[in-house]
Design a protein around this motif. Sequence first.
Motif, PDB file in Angstrom:
ATOM      1  N   LEU A 127       0.880  -0.994   0.187  1.00 13.05           N
ATOM      2  CA  LEU A 127       0.124  -0.571   0.291  1.00 13.05           C
ATOM      3  C   LEU A 127       0.896   1.282   0.301  1.00 13.05           C
ATOM      4  O   LEU A 127       1.525   1.320   0.911  1.00 13.05           O
ATOM      5  N   PHE A 128       0.611   2.280  -1.363  1.00 12.93           N
ATOM      6  CA  PHE A 128       1.418   3.500  -1.010  1.00 12.93           C
ATOM      7  C   PHE A 128       0.115   4.461  -0.604  1.00 12.93           C
ATOM      8  O   PHE A 128      -1.194   3.797  -0.549  1.00 12.93           O
ATOM      9  N   SER A 129       0.561   5.485  -0.413  1.00  9.78           N
ATOM     10  CA  SER A 129      -0.538   6.765  -0.413  1.00  9.78           C
ATOM     11  C   SER A 129      -0.703   7.022  -1.473  1.00  9.78           C
ATOM     12  O   SER A 129       0.035   7.078  -2.892  1.00  9.78           O
ATOM     13  N   LEU A 130      -2.056   6.935  -1.826  1.00  4.68           N
ATOM     14  CA  LEU A 130      -3.045   6.890  -2.939  1.00  4.68           C
ATOM     15  C   LEU A 130      -2.741   5.795  -3.830  1.00  4.68           C
ATOM     16  O   LEU A 130      -2.827   6.223  -5.136  1.00  4.68           O
ATOM     17  N   GLY A 131      -1.677   5.153  -3.680  1.00 12.07           N
ATOM     18  CA  GLY A 131      -1.875   4.126  -4.639  1.00 12.07           C
ATOM     19  C   GLY A 131      -1.450   2.716  -3.750  1.00 12.07           C
ATOM     20  O   GLY A 131      -2.022   2.435  -2.809  1.00 12.07           O
ATOM     21  N   CYS A 132      -1.048   1.220  -4.822  1.00 12.58           N
ATOM     22  CA  CYS A 132      -0.761   0.381  -4.671  1.00 12.58           C
ATOM     23  C   CYS A 132       0.728   0.005  -4.770  1.00 12.58           C
ATOM     24  O   CYS A 132       0.949   0.062  -6.092  1.00 12.58           O
ATOM     25  N   GLY A 133       1.259  -1.529  -4.618  1.00  7.90           N
ATOM     26  CA  GLY A 133       2.440  -1.751  -5.366  1.00  7.90           C
ATOM     27  C   GLY A 133       2.236  -2.488  -6.530  1.00  7.90           C
ATOM     28  O   GLY A 133       0.996  -2.617  -7.218  1.00  7.90           O
ATOM     29  N   LYS A 134       2.767  -2.326  -7.734  1.00  6.19           N
ATOM     30  CA  LYS A 134       2.667  -3.376  -8.676  1.00  6.19           C
ATOM     31  C   LYS A 134       2.569  -4.748  -8.666  1.00  6.19           C
ATOM     32  O   LYS A 134       3.236  -5.314  -7.818  1.00  6.19           O
ATOM     33  N   ILE A 135       2.023  -5.065  -9.455  1.00  6.71           N
ATOM     34  CA  ILE A 135       2.151  -7.441  -9.184  1.00  6.71           C
ATOM     35  C   ILE A 135       2.879  -8.074  -9.850  1.00  6.71           C
ATOM     36  O   ILE A 135       2.999  -7.589 -11.097  1.00  6.71           O
ATOM     37  N   PHE A 136       3.722  -7.754  -9.274  1.00  4.74           N
ATOM     38  CA  PHE A 136       4.806  -8.501  -9.962  1.00  4.74           C
ATOM     39  C   PHE A 136       4.937 -10.512  -9.991  1.00  4.74           C
ATOM     40  O   PHE A 136       5.249 -11.160 -10.788  1.00  4.74           O
ATOM     41  N   GLU A 137       4.411 -10.360  -8.659  1.00  6.15           N
ATOM     42  CA  GLU A 137       4.274 -12.177  -8.597  1.00  6.15           C
ATOM     43  C   GLU A 137       3.585 -12.984  -7.964  1.00  6.15           C
ATOM     44  O   GLU A 137       2.849 -14.228  -8.734  1.00  6.15           O
ATOM     45  N   GLY A 138       2.064 -12.203  -7.882  1.00  4.27           N
ATOM     46  CA  GLY A 138       0.546 -13.011  -7.249  1.00  4.27           C
ATOM     47  C   GLY A 138      -0.277 -12.358  -8.156  1.00  4.27           C
ATOM     48  O   GLY A 138       0.248 -12.413  -9.697  1.00  4.27           O
ATOM     49  N   THR A 139      -1.450 -12.690  -7.841  1.00  6.86           N
ATOM     50  CA  THR A 139      -2.794 -12.500  -8.097  1.00  6.86           C
ATOM     51  C   THR A 139      -2.984 -11.305  -7.886  1.00  6.86           C
ATOM     52  O   THR A 139      -3.095 -10.545  -7.265  1.00  6.86           O
ATOM     53  N   TYR A 140      -4.217 -10.439  -9.196  1.00  7.18           N
ATOM     54  CA  TYR A 140      -4.862  -9.623  -8.648  1.00  7.18           C
ATOM     55  C   TYR A 140      -5.580  -9.692  -7.872  1.00  7.18           C
ATOM     56  O   TYR A 140      -6.059  -8.866  -6.497  1.00  7.18           O
ATOM     57  N   GLU A 141      -5.918 -10.671  -7.374  1.00  6.25           N
ATOM     58  CA  GLU A 141      -7.047 -11.691  -6.627  1.00  6.25           C
ATOM     59  C   GLU A 141      -6.266 -11.469  -5.186  1.00  6.25           C
ATOM     60  O   GLU A 141      -6.463 -11.125  -4.236  1.00  6.25           O
ATOM     61  N   GLN A 142      -4.913 -11.823  -5.017  1.00  5.29           N
ATOM     62  CA  GLN A 142      -4.453 -11.610  -4.097  1.00  5.29           C
ATOM     63  C   GLN A 142      -3.755 -10.142  -3.471  1.00  5.29           C
ATOM     64  O   GLN A 142      -4.084 -10.237  -2.235  1.00  5.29           O
ATOM     65  N   MET A 143      -3.738  -9.655  -4.620  1.00  2.00           N
ATOM     66  CA  MET A 143      -3.450  -8.266  -3.651  1.00  2.00           C
ATOM     67  C   MET A 143      -4.236  -7.321  -3.264  1.00  2.00           C
ATOM     68  O   MET A 143      -4.891  -6.951  -2.232  1.00  2.00           O
ATOM     69  N   PHE A 144      -5.806  -7.513  -4.160  1.00  2.00           N
ATOM     70  CA  PHE A 144      -7.032  -6.476  -3.872  1.00  2.00           C
ATOM     71  C   PHE A 144      -7.198  -7.359  -2.410  1.00  2.00           C
ATOM     72  O   PHE A 144      -7.199  -7.061  -1.354  1.00  2.00           O
ATOM     73  N   ASN A 145      -6.865  -8.856  -1.771  1.00  2.00           N
ATOM     74  CA  ASN A 145      -7.653  -9.547  -0.758  1.00  2.00           C
ATOM     75  C   ASN A 145      -6.754  -8.382   0.432  1.00  2.00           C
ATOM     76  O   ASN A 145      -6.525  -9.455   1.638  1.00  2.00           O
ATOM     77  N   SER A 146      -5.423  -9.005   0.116  1.00  2.51           N
ATOM     78  CA  SER A 146      -3.819  -8.507   0.421  1.00  2.51           C
ATOM     79  C   SER A 146      -4.101  -6.779   1.342  1.00  2.51           C
ATOM     80  O   SER A 146      -4.583  -6.075   2.350  1.00  2.51           O
ATOM     81  N   LEU A 147      -5.017  -6.039   0.303  1.00  5.64           N
ATOM     82  CA  LEU A 147      -5.698  -4.368   0.647  1.00  5.64           C
ATOM     83  C   LEU A 147      -6.809  -4.604   1.268  1.00  5.64           C
ATOM     84  O   LEU A 147      -6.599  -3.742   2.713  1.00  5.64           O
ATOM     85  N   LYS A 148      -7.451  -5.817   1.446  1.00  3.83           N
ATOM     86  CA  LYS A 148      -8.547  -5.482   1.785  1.00  3.83           C
ATOM     87  C   LYS A 148      -8.250  -6.277   3.178  1.00  3.83           C
ATOM     88  O   LYS A 148      -8.348  -5.670   4.918  1.00  3.83           O
ATOM     89  N   LYS A 149      -6.945  -6.918   3.865  1.00  5.68           N
ATOM     90  CA  LYS A 149      -6.888  -6.844   5.318  1.00  5.68           C
ATOM     91  C   LYS A 149      -6.126  -5.884   5.960  1.00  5.68           C
ATOM     92  O   LYS A 149      -6.676  -6.020   6.850  1.00  5.68           O
ATOM     93  N   ILE A 150      -6.012  -5.282   5.080  1.00  6.03           N
ATOM     94  CA  ILE A 150      -5.159  -3.690   5.644  1.00  6.03           C
ATOM     95  C   ILE A 150      -6.282  -2.732   6.185  1.00  6.03           C
ATOM     96  O   ILE A 150      -6.458  -2.430   7.287  1.00  6.03           O
ATOM     97  N   LYS A 151      -7.078  -2.416   5.339  1.00  4.96           N
ATOM     98  CA  LYS A 151      -8.845  -1.865   5.305  1.00  4.96           C
ATOM     99  C   LYS A 151      -9.656  -2.622   7.012  1.00  4.96           C
ATOM    100  O   LYS A 151     -10.273  -1.549   6.775  1.00  4.96           O
ATOM    101  N   ALA A 152      -8.673  -3.821   7.746  1.00 11.16           N
ATOM    102  CA  ALA A 152      -9.912  -3.996   8.406  1.00 11.16           C
ATOM    103  C   ALA A 152      -9.397  -3.639   9.796  1.00 11.16           C
ATOM    104  O   ALA A 152      -9.204  -3.261  10.766  1.00 11.16           O
ATOM    105  N   LEU A 153      -8.308  -2.953   9.391  1.00 10.72           N
ATOM    106  CA  LEU A 153      -7.476  -2.379  10.820  1.00 10.72           C
ATOM    107  C   LEU A 153      -7.950  -0.237  11.151  1.00 10.72           C
ATOM    108  O   LEU A 153      -8.644  -0.229  10.598  1.00 10.72           O
TER     109      LEU A 153
END
Length: 239
Positions: free
Chosen positions: A133-159
């Motif tokens: 997670l960047f301020s106003l952005g997110c990292g490029k997906i180099f190794e994972g899938t879109y879905e993984q990245m989406f779910n990773s951001l979802k974990k952060i959103k729960a804080l």
Amino acid sequence: MKVEIISCLRDNYSYLIIDETNNLACVVDPSEARPIIDYLKNKNINLKYILNTHHHFDHVGGNEELKKKYNAIVVGYKHDSERIPEIDILLEDNEIWERDNFVAKIIHVPGHTKGHICFNFYKEKLLFTGDTLFSLGCGKIFEGTYEQMFNSLKKIKALPLDTKIFCGHEYTLNNSKFCIKHDNENLSLQKKIQDIKIKLNDNLPTIPSTLKEEMDCNIFLRAKDVKTFSKLRDLKDNF
Ligand code: ZN
Ligand code: FE
């Protein structure tokens, strides 16, 4: 605990988490050793731990030299033990890492890389997000899938919303241009862009942000589903 922002390389940030009661520090993602050493020397602080969010060179470049100089302990995700230089302590997802007065929960956030983690110093509400997670952005997906990245951001959103976000790069202004292009009526975003420009004009980092600000302004956190998120990620890659 106090966080000191250290500019490294061209646009990287490394962070010193300093326990002022005993002058001990952790460094998060030392891109290079020199600026870290300069700060520590100046303030007479001892470095004990090196925390890596992921294995990319601009996040681990200082590991070897800092470990040697301070006898520091390198801490990173267990499945990246082959890729994080000088790693000593192997972390698991959801583990609470606790040493001296430092306490952080480990959040595995695959997408940018398979083994990316965030360090959540939940007592102080400080989140170190590396290139996820960047301020106003997110990292490029180099190794994972879109879905993984989406779910990773979802974990952060729960804080908690007042969690402070410390990310790996000063990309905020450029990120803001993409956000406003696709979300031009967003008043919180408009206000945030003004704040960003003031900070940058004064040669200050735009970091930390807060989770609340990111939820309000960051188009990647505002994406409702994987499909929307994926489309935005593709557009941003060609922005
Ligand atoms: Zn990276
Ligand atoms: Fe990076």
